[in-house]
Design a protein around this motif. Structure first.
Motif, PDB file in Angstrom:
ATOM      1  N   GLY A 166      46.906 -27.117 -14.795  1.00  9.34           N
ATOM      2  CA  GLY A 166      46.230 -25.841 -14.595  1.00  9.34           C
ATOM      3  C   GLY A 166      44.905 -25.762 -15.347  1.00  9.34           C
ATOM      4  N   LYS A 167      44.018 -24.871 -14.883  1.00 11.24           N
ATOM      5  CA  LYS A 167      42.678 -24.741 -15.466  1.00 11.24           C
ATOM      6  C   LYS A 167      42.759 -24.291 -16.935  1.00 11.24           C
ATOM      7  CE  LYS A 167      38.131 -23.377 -13.937  1.00 11.24           C
ATOM      8  NZ  LYS A 167      37.344 -22.754 -12.871  1.00 11.24           N
ATOM      9  N   LYS A 168      43.653 -23.347 -17.233  1.00 13.95           N
ATOM     10  CA  LYS A 168      43.807 -22.827 -18.599  1.00 13.95           C
ATOM     11  C   LYS A 168      44.192 -23.956 -19.561  1.00 13.95           C
ATOM     12  CE  LYS A 168      46.520 -19.526 -21.248  1.00 13.95           C
ATOM     13  NZ  LYS A 168      47.750 -18.727 -21.259  1.00 13.95           N
ATOM     14  N   LEU A 169      45.179 -24.760 -19.145  1.00  9.79           N
ATOM     15  CA  LEU A 169      45.641 -25.879 -19.955  1.00  9.79           C
ATOM     16  C   LEU A 169      44.535 -26.906 -20.127  1.00  9.79           C
ATOM     17  CD1 LEU A 169      47.997 -27.167 -21.450  1.00  9.79           C
ATOM     18  CD2 LEU A 169      48.793 -28.123 -19.296  1.00  9.79           C
ATOM     19  N   PHE A 170      43.793 -27.164 -19.063  1.00  7.88           N
ATOM     20  CA  PHE A 170      42.680 -28.117 -19.111  1.00  7.88           C
ATOM     21  C   PHE A 170      41.640 -27.678 -20.147  1.00  7.88           C
ATOM     22  CE2 PHE A 170      39.949 -31.412 -17.640  1.00  7.88           C
ATOM     23  CZ  PHE A 170      38.659 -30.891 -17.678  1.00  7.88           C
ATOM     24  N   VAL A 171      41.299 -26.390 -20.156  1.00  7.53           N
ATOM     25  CA  VAL A 171      40.308 -25.849 -21.105  1.00  7.53           C
ATOM     26  C   VAL A 171      40.812 -26.005 -22.535  1.00  7.53           C
ATOM     27  CG1 VAL A 171      39.173 -23.721 -21.884  1.00  7.53           C
ATOM     28  CG2 VAL A 171      39.245 -24.274 -19.447  1.00  7.53           C
ATOM     29  N   GLN A 172      42.105 -25.728 -22.764  1.00  9.19           N
ATOM     30  CA  GLN A 172      42.681 -25.875 -24.111  1.00  9.19           C
ATOM     31  C   GLN A 172      42.586 -27.325 -24.594  1.00  9.19           C
ATOM     32  OE1 GLN A 172      46.488 -23.905 -23.043  1.00  9.19           O
ATOM     33  NE2 GLN A 172      46.282 -22.856 -25.008  1.00  9.19           N
ATOM     34  N   VAL A 173      42.909 -28.263 -23.701  1.00  4.34           N
ATOM     35  CA  VAL A 173      42.855 -29.682 -24.047  1.00  4.34           C
ATOM     36  C   VAL A 173      41.420 -30.089 -24.366  1.00  4.34           C
ATOM     37  CG1 VAL A 173      43.137 -32.024 -23.127  1.00  4.34           C
ATOM     38  CG2 VAL A 173      44.934 -30.344 -22.781  1.00  4.34           C
ATOM     39  N   GLN A 174      40.461 -29.600 -23.570  1.00  2.17           N
ATOM     40  CA  GLN A 174      39.052 -29.929 -23.804  1.00  2.17           C
ATOM     41  C   GLN A 174      38.587 -29.425 -25.172  1.00  2.17           C
ATOM     42  OE1 GLN A 174      37.381 -32.059 -21.932  1.00  2.17           O
ATOM     43  NE2 GLN A 174      39.222 -32.137 -20.680  1.00  2.17           N
ATOM     44  N   ARG A 175      39.064 -28.225 -25.564  1.00  2.47           N
ATOM     45  CA  ARG A 175      38.702 -27.675 -26.884  1.00  2.47           C
ATOM     46  C   ARG A 175      39.227 -28.560 -28.004  1.00  2.47           C
ATOM     47  NH1 ARG A 175      40.560 -22.160 -25.710  1.00  2.47           N
ATOM     48  NH2 ARG A 175      38.908 -21.224 -24.511  1.00  2.47           N
ATOM     49  N   ILE A 176      40.482 -29.000 -27.884  1.00  2.00           N
ATOM     50  CA  ILE A 176      41.085 -29.861 -28.906  1.00  2.00           C
ATOM     51  C   ILE A 176      40.335 -31.186 -28.977  1.00  2.00           C
ATOM     52  CG2 ILE A 176      43.169 -31.145 -29.551  1.00  2.00           C
ATOM     53  CD1 ILE A 176      44.786 -28.782 -28.340  1.00  2.00           C
ATOM     54  N   LYS A 177      39.983 -31.746 -27.803  1.00  2.00           N
ATOM     55  CA  LYS A 177      39.232 -33.010 -27.772  1.00  2.00           C
ATOM     56  C   LYS A 177      37.875 -32.855 -28.454  1.00  2.00           C
ATOM     57  CE  LYS A 177      39.004 -35.880 -24.453  1.00  2.00           C
ATOM     58  NZ  LYS A 177      38.628 -36.445 -23.171  1.00  2.00           N
ATOM     59  N   ALA A 178      37.193 -31.737 -28.183  1.00  2.00           N
ATOM     60  CA  ALA A 178      35.875 -31.497 -28.787  1.00  2.00           C
ATOM     61  C   ALA A 178      36.000 -31.371 -30.299  1.00  2.00           C
ATOM     62  CB  ALA A 178      35.253 -30.231 -28.197  1.00  2.00           C
ATOM     63  N   LYS A 179      37.055 -30.688 -30.755  1.00  2.00           N
ATOM     64  CA  LYS A 179      37.285 -30.536 -32.193  1.00  2.00           C
ATOM     65  C   LYS A 179      37.524 -31.895 -32.831  1.00  2.00           C
ATOM     66  CE  LYS A 179      40.354 -28.151 -35.379  1.00  2.00           C
ATOM     67  NZ  LYS A 179      41.656 -27.493 -35.489  1.00  2.00           N
ATOM     68  N   ASN A 180      38.297 -32.770 -32.159  1.00  2.00           N
ATOM     69  CA  ASN A 180      38.565 -34.115 -32.677  1.00  2.00           C
ATOM     70  C   ASN A 180      37.290 -34.925 -32.790  1.00  2.00           C
ATOM     71  OD1 ASN A 180      41.248 -33.634 -32.955  1.00  2.00           O
ATOM     72  ND2 ASN A 180      41.868 -34.670 -31.082  1.00  2.00           N
ATOM     73  N   LYS A 181      36.376 -34.759 -31.837  1.00  2.00           N
ATOM     74  CA  LYS A 181      35.111 -35.505 -31.880  1.00  2.00           C
ATOM     75  C   LYS A 181      34.268 -35.073 -33.079  1.00  2.00           C
ATOM     76  CE  LYS A 181      34.514 -36.826 -27.094  1.00  2.00           C
ATOM     77  NZ  LYS A 181      33.866 -36.558 -25.829  1.00  2.00           N
ATOM     78  N   ARG A 182      34.323 -33.771 -33.404  1.00  2.00           N
ATOM     79  CA  ARG A 182      33.543 -33.277 -34.549  1.00  2.00           C
ATOM     80  C   ARG A 182      34.089 -33.804 -35.867  1.00  2.00           C
ATOM     81  NH1 ARG A 182      33.466 -28.404 -31.575  1.00  2.00           N
ATOM     82  NH2 ARG A 182      35.142 -27.545 -32.824  1.00  2.00           N
ATOM     83  N   ASN A 183      35.403 -34.025 -35.925  1.00  2.00           N
ATOM     84  CA  ASN A 183      36.044 -34.493 -37.164  1.00  2.00           C
ATOM     85  C   ASN A 183      36.177 -36.006 -37.176  1.00  2.00           C
ATOM     86  OD1 ASN A 183      36.378 -31.833 -37.930  1.00  2.00           O
ATOM     87  ND2 ASN A 183      38.377 -31.676 -36.954  1.00  2.00           N
ATOM     88  N   THR A 184      35.105 -36.709 -36.872  1.00  2.00           N
ATOM     89  CA  THR A 184      35.191 -38.162 -36.750  1.00  2.00           C
ATOM     90  C   THR A 184      35.465 -38.856 -38.072  1.00  2.00           C
ATOM     91  OG1 THR A 184      32.797 -38.283 -36.892  1.00  2.00           O
ATOM     92  CG2 THR A 184      33.769 -38.373 -34.693  1.00  2.00           C
ATOM     93  N   GLY A 185      35.168 -38.227 -39.205  1.00  2.00           N
ATOM     94  CA  GLY A 185      35.373 -38.861 -40.505  1.00  2.00           C
ATOM     95  C   GLY A 185      36.797 -39.313 -40.725  1.00  2.00           C
ATOM     96  N   ARG A 186      37.752 -38.574 -40.154  1.00  2.00           N
ATOM     97  CA  ARG A 186      39.159 -38.921 -40.383  1.00  2.00           C
ATOM     98  C   ARG A 186      39.554 -40.197 -39.663  1.00  2.00           C
ATOM     99  NH1 ARG A 186      42.732 -34.683 -36.835  1.00  2.00           N
ATOM    100  NH2 ARG A 186      42.341 -35.680 -34.862  1.00  2.00           N
ATOM    101  N   TYR A 187      38.766 -40.639 -38.705  1.00  2.00           N
ATOM    102  CA  TYR A 187      39.127 -41.833 -37.954  1.00  2.00           C
ATOM    103  C   TYR A 187      38.814 -43.114 -38.711  1.00  2.00           C
ATOM    104  CZ  TYR A 187      39.826 -38.556 -34.215  1.00  2.00           C
ATOM    105  OH  TYR A 187      40.285 -37.505 -33.471  1.00  2.00           O
TER     106      TYR A 187
END
Length: 183
Positions: free
Chosen positions: A21-42
Motif C-alpha cells: 500500500g501507498k501508506k506503507l511505502f511512504v513509511q518505508v521510504q522515511r525509514i530508508k531516508a533516516k538510515n541514509k542520514r545516519n551513515t556513521g553507524r555503518y
C-alpha cells in the motif's frame, strides 16, 4: 543526448500494480531516508534484523547478510543473499534496508498497544536479569584482577630486593597471562 531520450519517456501513474500500500511505502521510504542520514553507524558492524529468519525461495537455504561498497563513490550496499554459491542458485539479493524497514513497519502495525506493553515489560525483565548477573560477574572479575595485580606487585618488590629465581619468573609470566585474560 541522453537527457533528450529521458524526456521522451511517457510515465503512467499506477501503470504497474503495487505490491504494498501507498501508506506503507511512504513509511518505508522515511525509514530508508533516516538510515541514509545516519551513515556513521555503518562503519561499525552491520545489524541484520532478519538474520536466520529468511529462507531462499529458489533453493531453500538460509539467506545471510552481505555488506559491500561498490562503484567509484564506494556506495554502501547492504543486502540479504542466498547462502548457496551463485553457480547453484541464481536468486537475486534483497535490499537489506528496505526489507528491514518494511518488516519493522509491519510489526508495528500488528502490535496492539496492550501487546506492545507486555512485550516491552518482558524485555525489561530480561535486561534487568542480565544486568544483575553481569554486575556480579564484573565484580568477581574485578576482584580476581586486583588479586593478580597485588601478586605482580609483590613479585616486582621481591625482584627489586634481589630475589630472582626461575620459579618467580614463571609465576610472574602466568600472572601476566591471567591479567591479560581478565582485562
Amino acid at each position: 543526448n541522453n537527457h533528450a531520450q529521458k524526456d521522451s519517456y511517457i510515465r503512467i501513474g499506477g501503470g504497474c500494480p503495487a505490491i504494498i500500500g501507498k501508506k506503507l511505502f511512504v513509511q518505508v521510504q522515511r525509514i530508508k531516508a533516516k538510515n541514509k542520514r545516519n551513515t556513521g553507524r555503518y562503519h561499525s558492524k552491520e545489524f541484520y534484523l532478519l538474520t536466520g529468519k529468511l529462507v531462499c525461495d529458489v533453493c531453500g537455504k538460509r539467506m545471510i547478510g552481505n555488506l559491500r561498497f561498490s562503484g567509484r563513490s564506494k556506495t554502501r550496499l547492504a543486502t540479504y543473499r542466498c547462502n548457496t554459491h551463485r553457480a547453484m542458485c541464481n536468486n537475486k539479493e534483497l535490499n537489506k534496508d528496505y526489507l528491514d524497514a518494511y518488516i519493522a513497519v509491519l510489526i508495528g502495525e500488528r502490535l496492539k498497544p496492550k501487546n506492545l506493553r507486555k512485550a516491552v515489560s518482558k524485555v525489561n525483565q530480561q535486561v534487568q536479569k542480565f544486568n544483575s548477573s553481569y554486575d556480579k560477574y564484573h565484580t568477581d572479575v574485578l576482584q580476581q584482577y586486583n588479586e593478580v595485580q597485588d601478586s605482580l606487585a609483590n613479585i616486582t618488590k621481591a625482584i627489586e630486593k634481589g630475589i630472582f629465581t626461575d620459579d618467580l619468573l614463571q609465576r610472574a609470566e602466568r600472572l601476566e597471562n591471567e591479567k591479560t585474560k581478565l582485562e
